[in-house]
Every structure is written in structure tokens, then in C-alpha cells.
Design an enzyme around this catalytic site. Structure first.
Site, mmCIF file in Angstrom:
data_model
loop_
_atom_site.group_PDB
_atom_site.id
_atom_site.type_symbol
_atom_site.label_atom_id
_atom_site.label_comp_id
_atom_site.label_asym_id
_atom_site.label_seq_id
_atom_site.Cartn_x
_atom_site.Cartn_y
_atom_site.Cartn_z
ATOM 1 N N HIS A 148 0.816 -1.220 0.000
ATOM 2 C CA HIS A 148 0.000 0.000 0.000
ATOM 3 C C HIS A 148 0.848 1.268 0.000
ATOM 4 C CE1 HIS A 148 -4.009 -1.862 0.689
ATOM 5 N NE2 HIS A 148 -3.224 -2.866 1.024
ATOM 6 N N ASP A 357 3.443 9.714 -0.677
ATOM 7 C CA ASP A 357 2.277 8.926 -0.289
ATOM 8 C C ASP A 357 2.028 7.881 -1.369
ATOM 9 O OD1 ASP A 357 0.005 8.203 1.200
ATOM 10 O OD2 ASP A 357 -0.616 10.288 1.475
HETATM 11 P P1 ADQ Z 1 -2.878 6.160 4.896
HETATM 12 O O1 ADQ Z 1 -1.476 6.608 5.036
HETATM 13 O O2 ADQ Z 1 -3.602 5.944 6.159
HETATM 14 O O3 ADQ Z 1 -2.988 4.847 3.983
HETATM 15 P P2 ADQ Z 1 -4.876 7.571 3.116
HETATM 16 O O4 ADQ Z 1 -4.777 6.918 1.809
HETATM 17 O O5 ADQ Z 1 -5.104 9.026 3.029
HETATM 18 O O6 ADQ Z 1 -3.587 7.356 4.032
HETATM 19 O O7 ADQ Z 1 -6.076 6.916 3.891
HETATM 20 C C1 ADQ Z 1 -6.485 7.443 5.104
HETATM 21 C C2 ADQ Z 1 -7.926 7.034 5.404
HETATM 22 O O8 ADQ Z 1 -8.198 7.435 6.741
HETATM 23 C C3 ADQ Z 1 -8.920 7.761 4.515
HETATM 24 O O9 ADQ Z 1 -9.968 6.899 4.181
HETATM 25 C C4 ADQ Z 1 -9.399 8.920 5.390
HETATM 26 O O10 ADQ Z 1 -10.719 9.305 5.158
HETATM 27 C C5 ADQ Z 1 -9.245 8.367 6.777
HETATM 28 N N1 ADQ Z 1 -8.910 9.475 7.691
HETATM 29 C C6 ADQ Z 1 -7.878 10.332 7.615
HETATM 30 N N2 ADQ Z 1 -7.929 11.248 8.601
HETATM 31 C C7 ADQ Z 1 -9.025 10.957 9.315
HETATM 32 C C8 ADQ Z 1 -9.633 11.544 10.463
HETATM 33 N N3 ADQ Z 1 -9.131 12.614 11.080
HETATM 34 N N4 ADQ Z 1 -10.767 10.967 10.913
HETATM 35 C C9 ADQ Z 1 -11.285 9.877 10.302
HETATM 36 N N5 ADQ Z 1 -10.756 9.307 9.225
HETATM 37 C C10 ADQ Z 1 -9.649 9.829 8.736
HETATM 38 C C11 ADQ Z 1 -2.057 3.953 3.352
HETATM 39 C C12 ADQ Z 1 -1.052 4.602 2.407
HETATM 40 C C13 ADQ Z 1 -1.778 5.422 1.355
HETATM 41 C C14 ADQ Z 1 -2.796 4.543 0.611
HETATM 42 C C15 ADQ Z 1 -3.652 3.758 1.582
HETATM 43 C C16 ADQ Z 1 -4.499 2.718 0.856
HETATM 44 O O11 ADQ Z 1 -0.132 5.415 3.125
HETATM 45 O O12 ADQ Z 1 -0.872 5.992 0.429
HETATM 46 O O13 ADQ Z 1 -3.622 5.369 -0.186
HETATM 47 O O14 ADQ Z 1 -2.872 3.082 2.543
HETATM 48 O O15 ADQ Z 1 -3.699 1.856 0.083
#
Ligand code: ADQ
Length: 448
Positions: A148, A357
């Protein structure tokens, strides 16, 4: 014994409806499959149980495993190195030993639940040795692996102690999936450099098998976000939010992230502070809301980031704020999906500015929420999402001036320009949702 098994660090229980869980739950359920993972609590191992039609098979982590395998090797060694080394990668032998032991435990658990010839899908950087270990235990299985997070350039990967073990671990899979084509190429180049293999295109022969390395850019559950965005209550919440922030304020800027140093939160806040300082925006006309979910708070680098961010928030509010009116609202909290969508609907400008990311789902969620074709997305070039969302205002988050330029361009853009950009981005996100992502991966793996 199950025909389809998901192996991931965490189980799909008590975590909110995240993309991965909603993508894999239906397939796992309909195939009567199993999910192998950790509950999230140290020193416990509940008996296997059924949860929403999925057979849950818990793996135990002791408090010491959490320290060494999870917070140590996974989140202090591998995570920073795989994100361009934006923070120094820390190496400790006991962490590596624990990582190996825990990976073995996951591989054995998967081997115990998988039926003859079953498909096993292993997830992410915490479990990179599992495919190789599982292959040894169970040569009959179809094994897929998906990373991921980014896979680093060869020169950076070479710093990792025992690097060849990781490459061999991944080569245990039949299919190794990445977020970006470049990541798959980095991996294939390493098989040459470390093992003398000769990849052809996206395939490489290893120990008499063919391993494929390919990009499968992950996405979101578009219909989940779309339904929330259409919900009158959520829309009402969005209006109330704007009112609460000072209805007369023209501009709402928003950041939503896990509190992680890869997300570029401090750089973003610095850029906003400079925009206030040079008068491009004022406390009268703009407000930034930054929601940061607590994450990995026992790791020192995360505590330091928290302190940096909180100091800067205090400085900016002290310098540019007024009684009853702050230019920056910082919420160190997790929010429900409905509350996030209300924030997305309320925000004029969404700031997604990671230093690196793998994908970044927040950018895609924002786009999916904007059924009104309103809003603007300022997006870092160094996210996987930027390859698909090229109609965003793309920025280099290392360059504060470029961040400011991107934000200013989004502020200055006319409604027609913004709607045209949003329309194209919405088409892209709708065309590839997380269900399609999972289907394509499993089709390529050859059994679904
Ligand atoms: P993450 O690094 O966690 O994921 P991201 O892809 O942005 O990053 O996913 C975060 C998830 O958490 C989103 O669904 C978002 O809505 C939720 N989230 C963020 N802040 C929040 C908050 N304050 N309250 C509630 N929910 C919140 C890792 C990798 C990414 C990749 C994903 C999926 O680092 O690059 O996109 O896995 O493969």
C-alpha cells in the site's frame, strides 16, 4: 479450510469502514473466506470467530512484538525508508528478529486456514516476508501481495539491513502489486541487482516460477462517499460547519490526514502562515481546518511531529487571530465518515500535500464527495493520486513558494475552471473504484 484468505496486520473488526475492508469484505464473504490478522490489542488471542460472514482468524502479538515488530521494524525502519527517507530510518537487530518471527506466525496461521490450492492475498509492508514463508509451507497456494505504500528507489532500498530477505520474501508471491508502475520497476531492478535475476517486462523467473510485478492503483468505495454526500443531514451539517466558522468567511481550506510526517502537515501550515503574513489571505476572509487523526503516538518521530505542529498552530493563531476568531482550527481527533464528508462538502479548497504517499485516499474521497462539482483540490505531485488526478492544482510540497502558488491559484480560479477540473477528476475516480481494483488484482492473480 478456506478457498480465499486475506492476510493483513489488522483484522477487519472495530476499524471503521475503510476502503480496504469495504473492498475485500464482499469478496471474502461471498467466497466463504477467512481473514488472518491482529485484533489491535497486545497479549490477546481470541478463538477464531465469524464476523459479517467472514471467518476471522486472530494472530497474537505480545506487547514486546508491538514494540519491536510493529512500532520498531515496521514503522521506524521500513515506513520512513520507503517514504524517501523523509525521516531517518532507524535500525535495530532485535526489531528485525521480531519482524521475522511475527511474519512467520502470520504465515503459519494462513497455512493453517487455507484449503488445497486456495488463493491467499497478503497486504502491506508489515508482512513482506510472509509470501516467501508461506510458499515454503504451502507450495500449492496462489499467493498475491499488495504493497500500500511506495516502494523506494533502488539506492534507498539498498540501505535496508538484510535487504535480500525482503526481496526473496516478496518473490514468494505469484503476483506482487504496487500503487505505481515505477514502484514495480524499482522492485524488478532489485531482483537483478541483489539476486542476478533477469526480468522481462513485468515478469521474472524465480526458483522455477514466474512472478509478476505490476501496478494496481487503489481507490475508494465511491458509492459509500456518494451516498453520504447526497444525505440531507450531511449537507445540513456542512452548512452548519460553515456558519460556525463565521458565515461571512469566504474561504474554507481543509486538511484531513493521519498525523504522520509523510503527510506534509507542517509544511502546509507553514505555507498558510506565510499567506497570512504577506496578506494574500486574511483572518477575515479565510480559515484553515486541519483534522489530524492520532497515529503511532508511541513512536518518537510522531510525538515530535505533534509538538512541531501544535507549536506552529499556536504561533499562527497567536499572531493572526482575534478574540473569537482563529485563522486555524486544529483538531487532533478522528472523525466519523459522515463528519468527514460534511467537511469535504464545506471546504472550498482541499489541501493534500504529502511529501510522499503511496496513493492518498483523502484526495479521492474529496473528489467523490463533490457531486456539486464545486471545490478545488491542491495536490502534491508526490502522491500516487497525482498520476490520476492531473486536473488538481499540483504542487511540490518541499517548496513553500510552490505550495503558496498552488493555493493562490486555487483561490484565484473561476467557478467554471474549477467545475471543469472537478468534472474530469470525478470521472476518473468513478471509473476506478476499490471494487474494480480488487477484481483486477484477483483476476491477474488468476483465480477470481
Ligand atoms: P494512509 O497513510 O492511512 O494509507 P490515506 O490513503 O489518506 O492514508 O487513507 C487514510 C484514510 O483514513 C482515509 O480513508 C481517510 O478518510 C481516513 N482518515 C484520515 N484522517 C481521518 C480523520 N481525522 N478521521 C477519520 N478518518 C480519517 C495507506 C497509504 C496510502 C494509501 C492507503 C491505501 O499510506 O498511500 O492510499 O494506505 O492503500
Amino acid at each position: 479450510m478456506k478457498r480465499f484468505v486475506v492476510v493483513a496486520n489488522r483484522l477487519p473488526v472495530d476499524a471503521g469502514p475503510g476502503g480496504l475492508v469495504s473492498a475485500l469484505q464482499p469478496i471474502t464473504r461471498s467466497s466463504g473466506g477467512a481473514w488472518v490478522g491482529w485484533t489491535g490489542n497486545p497479549d490477546e488471542r481470541p478463538e477464531p470467530f465469524e464476523h459479517e460472514g467472514v471467518h476471522i482468524h486472530p494472530v497474537e502479538l505480545t506487547a514486546e512484538d508491538v514494540d519491536r515488530y510493529y512500532e520498531g521494524q515496521s514503522n521506524s525502519t521500513i515506513w520512513p525508508l520507503f517514504h524517501d527517507g523523509v525521516e531517518p530510518s532507524v535500525h535495530h537487530r532485535p526489531w528485525r528478529v521480531a519482524y521475522q518471527a511475527v511474519n512467520k506466525r502470520f504465515a503459519e496461521a494462513a497455512a493453517a486456514v487455507a484449503a488445497e490450492g486456495a488463493t491467499v492475498w497478503v497486504h502491506d509492508y508489515q508482512l513482506m516476508l510472509v509470501p516467501g514463508m508461506l510458499r515454503e509451507l504451502r507450495p500449492d497456494l496462489r499467493i498475491g501481495f499488495f504493497l500500500h505504500i511506495p516502494f523506494p528507489p533502488v539506492e534507498l532500498f539498498m540501505q535496508l539491513p538484510r535487504r535480500t530477505d525482503f526481496v526473496r520474501g516478496l518473490l514468494g508471491a505469484d503476483l506482487v502489486g504496487f500503487q505505481q508502475p515505477l514502484a514495480a520497476q524499482n522492485f524488478l531492478r532489485l531482483t537483478t541487482q541483489l539476486l542476478g535475476l533477469r526480468p522481462e517486462g513485468e515478469r521474472v523467473e524465480y526458483e522455477g516460477r514466474t512472478v509478476t510485478a505490476r501496478a494496481f492503483p487503489i481507490s475508494i468505495d465511491v458509492s459509500e462517499i456518494d451516498e453520504l454526500a447526497a444525505d440531507p443531514q450531511v449537507q445540513e451539517d456542512a452548512r452548519r460547519l460553515r456558519k460556525d466558522l463565521g458565515g461571512d468567511r469566504r474561504l474554507l481550506l481543509l486538511g484531513v490526514d493521519r498525523l504522520d510526517y509523510t503527510k506534509g502537515i507542517d509544511q502546509r501550515i507553514e505555507a498558510y502562515g506565510e499567506l497570512l503574513a504577506d496578506g494574500t489571505v486574511s483572518n477575515e476572509e479565510a480559515v484553515l481546518v486541519q483534522v489530524a487523526t492520532p497515529s503511532r503516538m508511541r513512536v518518537a518521530q510522531y510525538q515530535q511531529l505533534r509538538e512541531r505542529v501544535e507549536r506552529e498552530v499556536g504561533r499562527i493563531n497567536g499572531e493572526f487571530g482575534d478574540v473569537g476568531r482563529a485563522p486555524l482550527h486544529y483538531l487532533f481527533q478522528s472523525r466519523s465518515r459522515a463528519e468527514l464528508v460534511a467537511l469535504y462538502l464545506a471546504a472550498d479548497i482541499m489541501l493534500v500535500t504529502p511529501l510522499r504517499d503511496g496513493m492518498n485516499l483523502v484526495a479521492k474521497e474529496y473528489v467523490a464527495a463533490r457531486r456539486d462539482e464545486g471545490g478545488a483540490l491542491v495536490l502534491s505531485e508526490f502522491t500516487g493520486s497525482a498520476s490520476e488526478l492531473s486536473d488538481a492544482f499540483l504542487v511540490n510540497p518541499y517548496d513553500v513558494d510552490d505550495l503558496k502558488r498552488g493555493i493562490s491559484a486555487a483561490i484565484a480560479a473561476g467557478p467554471e475552471d474549477l467545475a471543469a477540473r472537478m468534472r474530469k477528476m470525478r470521472e476518473t475516480v468513478r471509473a476506478n473504484d476499490v471494487g474494480r481494483w480488487a477484481k483486477q488484482f484477483l483476476e491477474a492473480l488468476g483465480t477470481h
